[in-house]
Design an enzyme around this catalytic site. Structure first.
Site, PDB file in Angstrom:
ATOM      1  N   LYS A  80       0.857  -1.196   0.000  1.00 13.62           N
ATOM      2  CA  LYS A  80       0.000   0.000   0.000  1.00 13.62           C
ATOM      3  C   LYS A  80       0.887   1.238   0.000  1.00 13.62           C
ATOM      4  O   LYS A  80       1.692   1.443   0.899  1.00 13.62           O
ATOM      5  CB  LYS A  80      -0.919  -0.006   1.228  1.00 13.62           C
ATOM      6  CG  LYS A  80      -1.711   1.299   1.419  1.00 13.62           C
ATOM      7  CD  LYS A  80      -2.675   1.218   2.612  1.00 13.62           C
ATOM      8  CE  LYS A  80      -3.330   2.574   2.897  1.00 13.62           C
ATOM      9  NZ  LYS A  80      -4.247   2.551   4.063  1.00 13.62           N
TER      10      LYS A  80
ATOM     11  N   ASP B 106     -12.148   7.154   3.703  1.00 18.85           N
ATOM     12  CA  ASP B 106     -10.969   6.825   4.508  1.00 18.85           C
ATOM     13  C   ASP B 106     -10.591   5.342   4.377  1.00 18.85           C
ATOM     14  O   ASP B 106      -9.519   4.944   4.810  1.00 18.85           O
ATOM     15  CB  ASP B 106     -11.252   7.188   5.972  1.00 18.85           C
ATOM     16  CG  ASP B 106      -9.977   7.317   6.786  1.00 18.85           C
ATOM     17  OD1 ASP B 106      -8.887   7.321   6.175  1.00 18.85           O
ATOM     18  OD2 ASP B 106     -10.070   7.416   8.014  1.00 18.85           O
TER      19      ASP B 106
ATOM     20  N   ASP C 138       1.476   5.982   5.809  1.00 20.35           N
ATOM     21  CA  ASP C 138       0.514   5.099   5.155  1.00 20.35           C
ATOM     22  C   ASP C 138       1.059   4.441   3.876  1.00 20.35           C
ATOM     23  O   ASP C 138       0.325   3.772   3.155  1.00 20.35           O
ATOM     24  CB  ASP C 138      -0.783   5.876   4.872  1.00 20.35           C
ATOM     25  CG  ASP C 138      -2.029   5.016   5.046  1.00 20.35           C
ATOM     26  OD1 ASP C 138      -1.914   3.931   5.649  1.00 20.35           O
ATOM     27  OD2 ASP C 138      -3.104   5.433   4.577  1.00 20.35           O
TER      28      ASP C 138
ATOM     29  N   GLU D 108      -9.474   3.849   1.895  1.00 21.71           N
ATOM     30  CA  GLU D 108      -8.906   4.019   0.554  1.00 21.71           C
ATOM     31  C   GLU D 108      -7.852   2.965   0.226  1.00 21.71           C
ATOM     32  O   GLU D 108      -7.624   2.668  -0.951  1.00 21.71           O
ATOM     33  CB  GLU D 108      -8.274   5.423   0.431  1.00 21.71           C
ATOM     34  CG  GLU D 108      -6.838   5.579   0.966  1.00 21.71           C
ATOM     35  CD  GLU D 108      -6.706   5.325   2.457  1.00 21.71           C
ATOM     36  OE1 GLU D 108      -7.723   5.420   3.169  1.00 21.71           O
ATOM     37  OE2 GLU D 108      -5.593   5.020   2.925  1.00 21.71           O
TER      38      GLU D 108
ATOM     39  N   ARG E  51      -7.790  -0.276   0.621  1.00 20.23           N
ATOM     40  CA  ARG E  51      -8.332  -1.444  -0.080  1.00 20.23           C
ATOM     41  C   ARG E  51      -8.688  -1.110  -1.527  1.00 20.23           C
ATOM     42  O   ARG E  51      -8.655  -1.983  -2.385  1.00 20.23           O
ATOM     43  CB  ARG E  51      -9.527  -2.005   0.714  1.00 20.23           C
ATOM     44  CG  ARG E  51     -10.715  -1.091   0.773  1.00 20.23           C
ATOM     45  CD  ARG E  51     -11.687  -1.465   1.892  1.00 20.23           C
ATOM     46  NE  ARG E  51     -11.169  -1.088   3.212  1.00 20.23           N
ATOM     47  CZ  ARG E  51     -11.792  -1.343   4.359  1.00 20.23           C
ATOM     48  NH1 ARG E  51     -12.940  -1.982   4.369  1.00 20.23           N
ATOM     49  NH2 ARG E  51     -11.252  -0.973   5.518  1.00 20.23           N
TER      50      ARG E  51
ATOM     51  N   LYS F 131     -10.196  12.659   8.436  1.00 25.86           N
ATOM     52  CA  LYS F 131      -9.810  12.197   9.772  1.00 25.86           C
ATOM     53  C   LYS F 131      -9.825  13.382  10.723  1.00 25.86           C
ATOM     54  O   LYS F 131      -9.469  14.486  10.326  1.00 25.86           O
ATOM     55  CB  LYS F 131      -8.395  11.627   9.728  1.00 25.86           C
ATOM     56  CG  LYS F 131      -8.273  10.282   9.081  1.00 25.86           C
ATOM     57  CD  LYS F 131      -6.828   9.810   9.135  1.00 25.86           C
ATOM     58  CE  LYS F 131      -6.645   8.529   8.342  1.00 25.86           C
ATOM     59  NZ  LYS F 131      -7.341   7.374   8.913  1.00 25.86           N
TER      60      LYS F 131
HETATM   61  N1  BES Z   1      -4.505   4.383   6.947  1.00 27.06           N
HETATM   62  C1  BES Z   1      -5.639   4.030   7.695  1.00 27.06           C
HETATM   63  C2  BES Z   1      -5.367   2.961   8.738  1.00 27.06           C
HETATM   64  C3  BES Z   1      -4.378   3.266   9.821  1.00 27.06           C
HETATM   65  C4  BES Z   1      -4.805   3.533  11.103  1.00 27.06           C
HETATM   66  C5  BES Z   1      -3.022   3.210   9.579  1.00 27.06           C
HETATM   67  C6  BES Z   1      -3.895   3.777  12.100  1.00 27.06           C
HETATM   68  C7  BES Z   1      -2.102   3.454  10.578  1.00 27.06           C
HETATM   69  C8  BES Z   1      -2.530   3.728  11.842  1.00 27.06           C
HETATM   70  C9  BES Z   1      -6.735   3.509   6.775  1.00 27.06           C
HETATM   71  O1  BES Z   1      -6.749   4.015   5.491  1.00 27.06           O
HETATM   72  C10 BES Z   1      -8.041   3.904   7.396  1.00 27.06           C
HETATM   73  O2  BES Z   1      -8.275   5.056   7.545  1.00 27.06           O
HETATM   74  N2  BES Z   1      -8.856   2.897   7.737  1.00 27.06           N
HETATM   75  C11 BES Z   1     -10.135   3.132   8.319  1.00 27.06           C
HETATM   76  C12 BES Z   1     -11.130   2.229   7.627  1.00 27.06           C
HETATM   77  C13 BES Z   1     -12.548   2.458   8.037  1.00 27.06           C
HETATM   78  C14 BES Z   1     -13.016   3.808   7.551  1.00 27.06           C
HETATM   79  C15 BES Z   1     -13.400   1.351   7.477  1.00 27.06           C
HETATM   80  C16 BES Z   1     -10.043   2.784   9.793  1.00 27.06           C
HETATM   81  O3  BES Z   1      -9.455   1.767  10.119  1.00 27.06           O
HETATM   82  O4  BES Z   1     -10.538   3.554  10.598  1.00 27.06           O
HETATM   83 ZN    ZN Z   2      -4.882   4.640   4.746  1.00 28.30          ZN
HETATM   84 ZN    ZN Z   3      -7.781   5.866   5.335  1.00 26.21          ZN
END
Ligand code: BES
Ligand code: ZN
Ligand code: ZN
Length: 477
Positions: free
Chosen positions: A246, A329, A270, A331, A333, A258
């Site tokens: 990723k 968010d 990320d 993104e 996947r 966020k």
């Molecule tokens: N990049 C984030 C995940 C993340 C969280 C990485 C903490 C490093 C530390 C990812 O893109 C994300 O925002 N995921 C969301 C998904 C949700 C909206 C289904 C999440 O996990 O909150």
């Molecule tokens: Zn992310």
């Molecule tokens: Zn995200």
């Protein structure tokens, strides 16, 4: 500061001498003065600390006692951590050189100690104009009676790969855009010996990578898709192993912005999955591993710019599957899906993806292990877990039960990009599974890739998790 690991004839010739011992080592056998042996014995009997330090005649002796009653992989980790402690001690005293002798019967302790000490010497000072407080240690001399040159060279090579990955992670998006990331990969390929091909936005459009393009819509900077390839001499795998990383160079959450501070502060991390893939290629090429690898790195930032993709949008992915996007968010996947679909053209033996994918993985296990799941067989999973333990980048397995698949069905499209909240790391995995038709493993490294608090030789900030693990896995493949 770059630290070199060397072989010396006699560790006692140096001003700072480190001796490794374990529960079975007799202090009287070390050739110390009887006074030294006595006070070291008393010191270790008191069990307050496991590093005995003694200055005499301008020389300092450090005796490091490791607990050999532990399982081997835990003992090795203790030795790496002792390497970190000693690194800190020596650097705080502004020392440049030290020697090591392994007096224990566990031959691997010296390598692990040197590895921990070397990895602890990493620093990221590019943006410091003053108060650099640079590390001083430049050379570790390991006694030839307890270490060998080849082992030390290999440790140094893997550390080089680890450092490169950490630096990529630590670079902010103000420098490391998707285009810059692809150029850094190109540079690494030239330097270390693997090929790199970069797809620009036009090419990505031609390939109809709908997920990657959708995430990129809110951004000013174009996306990239970078392909790495390394083929060692007489590879042990018939068909390629594909590594997917990723490469979200910054994740604001897009229109599903966020909250800031806290959750956005670390989002330059990320692209840690991409960094891990690059690091693995550097290690494989440096070590000349007999494997055939392909790397795929979809990269973009995720921003809420004027034309950003919006919750409710339906996106046609490269595979032809339609995705209802309900959270901008989620993104990672979206961009991984296109890369996983692209991987099919290699008819791979195995695909492993690395992604800072979900907060759910962090909530489930914190920073002590990465969450993993996948469709590869149990034999492959067991091998991967063994490598994870070997290098102490631990893994926890999660299931991809079909019931979880129901949770991401969409009313208006084929699937949606979020589940109901529970088990978010698993529904993310189920989402990715739709784009695979080969043996596959997914490593969610959201908790382990970037640390806000120092963790021994792993350091603070980018950890390059995955590099040491998969290098070990490929060595034993
Ligand atoms: N990049 C984030 C995940 C993340 C969280 C990485 C903490 C490093 C530390 C990812 O893109 C994300 O925002 N995921 C969301 C998904 C949700 C909206 C289904 C999440 O996990 O909150
Ligand atoms: Zn992310
Ligand atoms: Zn995200």
């Amino acid at each position: 500061m770059n630290l070199s690991l060397n072989i010396c004839k006699d560790y006692t010739k140096f001003d700072h001498q480190i001796i490794l011992i374990d529960n079975g080592t007799r202090l009287s056998s070390l050739g110390l003065s009887s006074g030294d042996a006595d006070s070291a014995t008393k010191f270790f009997d008191a069990k307050v600390n496991h590093i005995y330090q003694r200055n005499a005649g301008g020389r300092t002796l450090y005796i490091v006692k490791l607990d050999s009653s532990k399982a081997e992989f835990q003992l090795l980790e203790e030795s790496r951590k002792a390497g970190n402690t000693v690194n800190k001690l020596l650097n705080s005293l502004k020392i440049t050189e030290a020697s090591v002798y392994n007096a224990s019967k566990k031959a691997k302790l010296a390598g692990a100690f040197a590895e921990g000490l070397l990895l602890s010497n990493y620093e990221f000072l590019k943006y410091k104009t003053k108060d650099k407080n640079e590390k001083t240690l430049v050379s570790l001399q390991l006694d030839g009676r307890s270490s060998n040159k080849k082992e030390l060279e290999e440790i140094s090579k893997v550390a080089t790969a680890n450092f490169l990955a950490r630096t990529l992670i630590n670079e902010p998006v103000s420098y490391l855009t998707a285009v810059q990331l692809s150029e850094e990969i190109k540079k690494a390929g030239k330097e270390h010996g693997f090929s790199v091909e970069i797809f620009d936005k036009k090419k990505i459009e031609g390939l109809k990578m709908g997920g990657l393009l959708a995430v990129n819509k809110g951004s000013i900077d174009p996306p990239t898709f970078t392909i790495l390839e390394y083929k060692g001499y007489r590879p042990t795998n018939k068909k390629p192993i594909v590594l997917v990383g990723k490469g979200v160079v910054y994740d604001t959450g897009g229109l599903s912005l966020k909250p800031t501070p806290n959750s956005m502060d670390m989002m330059k991390c990320d692209m840690s999955g991409a960094a891990a893939v690059v690091g693995i290629f550097v290690a494989a090429a440096q070590l000349k591993l007999p494997v055939h690898l392909v790397g795929l790195i979809p990269a973009t930032d995720n921003r809420p710019g004027m034309n950003a993709y919006a919750p409710g949008d339906v996106i046609e992915m490269m595979s032809g599957l339609n995705v209802e996007m309900l959270n901008a968010d989620a993104e990672g996947r979206m961009i991984l899906a296109d890369a996983l679909h692209y991987a099919k053209r290699y008819q791979p033996e195995l695909v492993i993806d690395f992604a800072t994918l979900t907060g759910a993985a962090v909530r489930a296990i914190g920073s002590l292990a990465s969450a993993y799941m996948g469709t590869a067989n149990n034999n492959v999973k067991r091998k991967l877990e063994t490598s994870a333990d070997n290098v102490y980048e631990r893994l926890i397995h999660f299931p991809l039960w079909e019931e979880y698949g129901e949770w991401i069905k969409s009313d208006v499209a084929d699937i949606k990009n979020i589940g109901p909240g529970e088990a978010g790391h698993i529904t993310a995995g189920k989402f990715l599974e739709h784009f695979t038709d080969y043996p596959w493993l997914h490593l969610d490294i959201a908790g382990t890739a970037y640390l806000m608090k120092e963790d021994s030789y792993r350091g603070k900030y980018g950890t390059a998790v995955g590099v040491r693990m998969i290098t070990d896995f490929l060595r034993n493949y």
